[in-house]
Design a protein around this motif. Structure first.
Motif, mmCIF file in Angstrom:
data_model
loop_
_atom_site.group_PDB
_atom_site.id
_atom_site.type_symbol
_atom_site.label_atom_id
_atom_site.label_comp_id
_atom_site.label_asym_id
_atom_site.label_seq_id
_atom_site.Cartn_x
_atom_site.Cartn_y
_atom_site.Cartn_z
ATOM 1 N N ALA A 237 -26.914 16.623 -35.238
ATOM 2 C CA ALA A 237 -26.507 17.781 -36.038
ATOM 3 C C ALA A 237 -25.220 17.506 -36.797
ATOM 4 C CB ALA A 237 -26.343 19.003 -35.135
ATOM 5 N N LEU A 238 -24.349 16.675 -36.235
ATOM 6 C CA LEU A 238 -23.100 16.361 -36.930
ATOM 7 C C LEU A 238 -23.364 15.536 -38.188
ATOM 8 C CD1 LEU A 238 -20.757 15.540 -33.916
ATOM 9 C CD2 LEU A 238 -20.822 17.622 -35.300
ATOM 10 N N TYR A 239 -24.289 14.593 -38.092
ATOM 11 C CA TYR A 239 -24.629 13.796 -39.282
ATOM 12 C C TYR A 239 -25.263 14.684 -40.355
ATOM 13 C CZ TYR A 239 -23.834 9.843 -36.160
ATOM 14 O OH TYR A 239 -23.270 8.952 -35.290
ATOM 15 N N LEU A 240 -26.115 15.610 -39.933
ATOM 16 C CA LEU A 240 -26.691 16.547 -40.895
ATOM 17 C C LEU A 240 -25.631 17.481 -41.455
ATOM 18 C CD1 LEU A 240 -30.024 17.491 -39.068
ATOM 19 C CD2 LEU A 240 -29.708 15.890 -40.968
ATOM 20 N N GLY A 241 -24.597 17.767 -40.658
ATOM 21 C CA GLY A 241 -23.522 18.624 -41.153
ATOM 22 C C GLY A 241 -22.787 18.024 -42.331
ATOM 23 N N TRP A 242 -22.627 16.698 -42.341
ATOM 24 C CA TRP A 242 -22.018 16.062 -43.516
ATOM 25 C C TRP A 242 -22.890 16.257 -44.752
ATOM 26 C CZ3 TRP A 242 -17.165 14.773 -42.799
ATOM 27 C CH2 TRP A 242 -16.731 14.350 -41.553
ATOM 28 N N GLY A 243 -24.202 16.144 -44.572
ATOM 29 C CA GLY A 243 -25.109 16.363 -45.700
ATOM 30 C C GLY A 243 -25.079 17.795 -46.203
ATOM 31 N N VAL A 244 -24.978 18.754 -45.276
ATOM 32 C CA VAL A 244 -24.875 20.165 -45.674
ATOM 33 C C VAL A 244 -23.621 20.396 -46.497
ATOM 34 C CG1 VAL A 244 -24.507 22.492 -44.771
ATOM 35 C CG2 VAL A 244 -26.265 21.028 -43.776
ATOM 36 N N THR A 245 -22.510 19.820 -46.056
ATOM 37 C CA THR A 245 -21.260 19.957 -46.806
ATOM 38 C C THR A 245 -21.385 19.362 -48.199
ATOM 39 O OG1 THR A 245 -20.019 19.844 -44.733
ATOM 40 C CG2 THR A 245 -18.812 19.431 -46.766
ATOM 41 N N ALA A 246 -22.035 18.202 -48.303
ATOM 42 C CA ALA A 246 -22.208 17.573 -49.613
ATOM 43 C C ALA A 246 -23.075 18.422 -50.532
ATOM 44 C CB ALA A 246 -22.822 16.183 -49.439
ATOM 45 N N LEU A 247 -24.138 19.028 -49.989
ATOM 46 C CA LEU A 247 -24.998 19.874 -50.822
ATOM 47 C C LEU A 247 -24.235 21.076 -51.359
ATOM 48 C CD1 LEU A 247 -28.372 19.886 -48.819
ATOM 49 C CD2 LEU A 247 -27.920 18.807 -51.030
ATOM 50 N N MET A 248 -23.464 21.735 -50.500
ATOM 51 C CA MET A 248 -22.687 22.887 -50.952
ATOM 52 C C MET A 248 -21.631 22.478 -51.976
ATOM 53 S SD MET A 248 -22.019 24.979 -47.416
ATOM 54 C CE MET A 248 -23.356 25.578 -46.381
ATOM 55 N N LEU A 249 -20.967 21.356 -51.726
ATOM 56 C CA LEU A 249 -19.901 20.913 -52.623
ATOM 57 C C LEU A 249 -20.443 20.523 -53.991
ATOM 58 C CD1 LEU A 249 -16.881 20.262 -52.849
ATOM 59 C CD2 LEU A 249 -17.404 17.963 -52.026
ATOM 60 N N GLN B 146 -26.841 25.025 -64.335
ATOM 61 C CA GLN B 146 -26.723 26.212 -63.496
ATOM 62 C C GLN B 146 -27.826 26.262 -62.440
ATOM 63 O OE1 GLN B 146 -26.620 29.491 -66.342
ATOM 64 N NE2 GLN B 146 -24.433 29.760 -65.967
ATOM 65 N N VAL B 147 -29.053 26.054 -62.878
ATOM 66 C CA VAL B 147 -30.182 26.106 -61.942
ATOM 67 C C VAL B 147 -30.082 24.983 -60.914
ATOM 68 C CG1 VAL B 147 -32.681 25.945 -61.753
ATOM 69 C CG2 VAL B 147 -31.665 27.262 -63.609
ATOM 70 N N MET B 148 -29.702 23.790 -61.355
ATOM 71 C CA MET B 148 -29.571 22.667 -60.426
ATOM 72 C C MET B 148 -28.494 22.946 -59.381
ATOM 73 S SD MET B 148 -28.612 18.690 -61.255
ATOM 74 C CE MET B 148 -29.905 18.624 -62.497
ATOM 75 N N GLY B 149 -27.356 23.460 -59.827
ATOM 76 C CA GLY B 149 -26.292 23.774 -58.884
ATOM 77 C C GLY B 149 -26.692 24.859 -57.903
ATOM 78 N N LEU B 150 -27.400 25.876 -58.395
ATOM 79 C CA LEU B 150 -27.832 26.955 -57.504
ATOM 80 C C LEU B 150 -28.846 26.455 -56.481
ATOM 81 C CD1 LEU B 150 -27.820 29.911 -56.709
ATOM 82 C CD2 LEU B 150 -29.545 30.344 -58.483
ATOM 83 N N VAL B 151 -29.766 25.601 -56.903
ATOM 84 C CA VAL B 151 -30.762 25.068 -55.969
ATOM 85 C C VAL B 151 -30.082 24.222 -54.889
ATOM 86 C CG1 VAL B 151 -32.710 23.477 -55.762
ATOM 87 C CG2 VAL B 151 -32.659 25.148 -57.611
ATOM 88 N N LEU B 152 -29.113 23.399 -55.276
ATOM 89 C CA LEU B 152 -28.395 22.593 -54.294
ATOM 90 C C LEU B 152 -27.603 23.478 -53.331
ATOM 91 C CD1 LEU B 152 -27.076 19.662 -56.529
ATOM 92 C CD2 LEU B 152 -28.946 19.594 -54.875
ATOM 93 N N GLY B 153 -26.981 24.528 -53.864
ATOM 94 C CA GLY B 153 -26.234 25.434 -52.999
ATOM 95 C C GLY B 153 -27.120 26.172 -52.013
ATOM 96 N N ILE B 154 -28.281 26.630 -52.467
ATOM 97 C CA ILE B 154 -29.212 27.313 -51.566
ATOM 98 C C ILE B 154 -29.750 26.353 -50.511
ATOM 99 C CG2 ILE B 154 -31.438 28.497 -51.455
ATOM 100 C CD1 ILE B 154 -30.842 29.735 -54.150
ATOM 101 N N ALA B 155 -30.018 25.101 -50.934
ATOM 102 C CA ALA B 155 -30.482 24.105 -49.963
ATOM 103 C C ALA B 155 -29.420 23.846 -48.899
ATOM 104 C CB ALA B 155 -30.850 22.810 -50.684
ATOM 105 N N GLY B 156 -28.166 23.739 -49.324
ATOM 106 C CA GLY B 156 -27.088 23.563 -48.355
ATOM 107 C C GLY B 156 -26.958 24.743 -47.419
ATOM 108 N N TRP B 157 -27.156 25.938 -47.954
ATOM 109 C CA TRP B 157 -27.091 27.145 -47.122
ATOM 110 C C TRP B 157 -28.207 27.144 -46.074
ATOM 111 C CZ3 TRP B 157 -29.232 32.467 -48.811
ATOM 112 C CH2 TRP B 157 -28.933 33.431 -47.837
ATOM 113 N N GLY B 158 -29.431 26.835 -46.499
ATOM 114 C CA GLY B 158 -30.559 26.834 -45.568
ATOM 115 C C GLY B 158 -30.407 25.795 -44.471
ATOM 116 N N PHE B 159 -30.051 24.569 -44.858
ATOM 117 C CA PHE B 159 -29.852 23.535 -43.845
ATOM 118 C C PHE B 159 -28.634 23.842 -42.984
ATOM 119 C CE2 PHE B 159 -32.404 20.948 -46.864
ATOM 120 C CZ PHE B 159 -33.401 20.544 -45.977
#
Length: 215
Positions: A163-175, A7-20
């Motif tokens: 920014a587009l390359y970083l956008g793929w990383g943001v999507t992966a973090l949220m997913l 749970q904590v790992m998933g939440l941290v990844l989701g927050i990181a994706g949100w921030g980026f």
């Protein structure tokens, strides 16, 4: 019971994706000038984003926000709306996920309710990843299509920005964050227990069959 570590790992990844995701959405480097032919001045680099354009000339960077949102193309307006929707879903997912964490004291001992709230937050992260993926993928498609289109003038051709390359990383973090959070909040009791050979263990014969009584 929920798995606190997942749970904590998933939440941290989701927050990181949100921030980026916020940074990528506001960055002006979605599309950059393509040096095709001899019509462009190499010392000038024009970069375009969803909210502003920037011109870099001999180390000096000048940025200007778009004067009117209604004057933008339908493609840019769609990308704007989907990015904002994705970030808003993350904003809703964070408090729900925090309340649903097993390690928090919210809702007392209502473990089932906490797990359901965490799962709702995980689903919101997954939806946010999808809505963020669409504008990134669409922009990549438009840039590549116009680059190889001979009818588009050379000064109007663009290349993929950072920014587009970083956008793929943001999507992966949220997913990944949403998936891990959902798995960590799922009840293991709902998963059937299998014995040897991949078959479910049959019920006990002592409970399923009545005892015979001989007279």
């Amino acid at each position: 019971m929920a798995n606190t570590s997942l749970q904590v790992m998933g939440l941290v990844l989701g927050i990181a994706g949100w921030g980026f995701g916020v940074l990528v959405c506001a960055a002006p480097w979605w599309r950059v000038s393509a040096f095709v032919g001899g019509e462009l001045v190499v010392s000038q680099v024009l970069s375009e984003g969803l909210w502003m354009t920037c011109l870099s000339e001999r180390g000096r960077l000048q940025c200007k926000a778009y004067d009117s949102g209604l004057a933008l193309t339908a493609s840019v307006q769609m990308c704007r709306g989907l990015c904002v929707l994705s970030l808003f879903l993350c904003l809703l997912a964070v408090p729900l996920s925090v309340i649903g964490l097993k390690c928090t004291r919210c809702l007392g001992n209502a473990h089932e309710s906490k797990a359901r709230m965490a799962q709702v937050g995980a689903v919101l992260f997954l939806l946010a990843a999808f809505f963020y993926l669409v504008p990134v993928a669409w922009t990549v498609y438009v840039v590549i299509r116009d680059f190889y289109d001979p009818s588009v003038a050379a000064p109007l051709k663009r290349e993929l920005g950072s920014a587009l390359y970083l956008g793929w990383g943001v999507t992966a973090l949220m997913l990944v964050g949403g998936a891990v959070l959902y798995l960590g909040s799922a009840s293991p009791g709902a998963i059937p227990v299998f014995g040897r050979g991949g078959k479910a263990n049959p019920p006990s014969t002592a409970e399923s069959k009545p005892e015979k009584v001989f007279v």
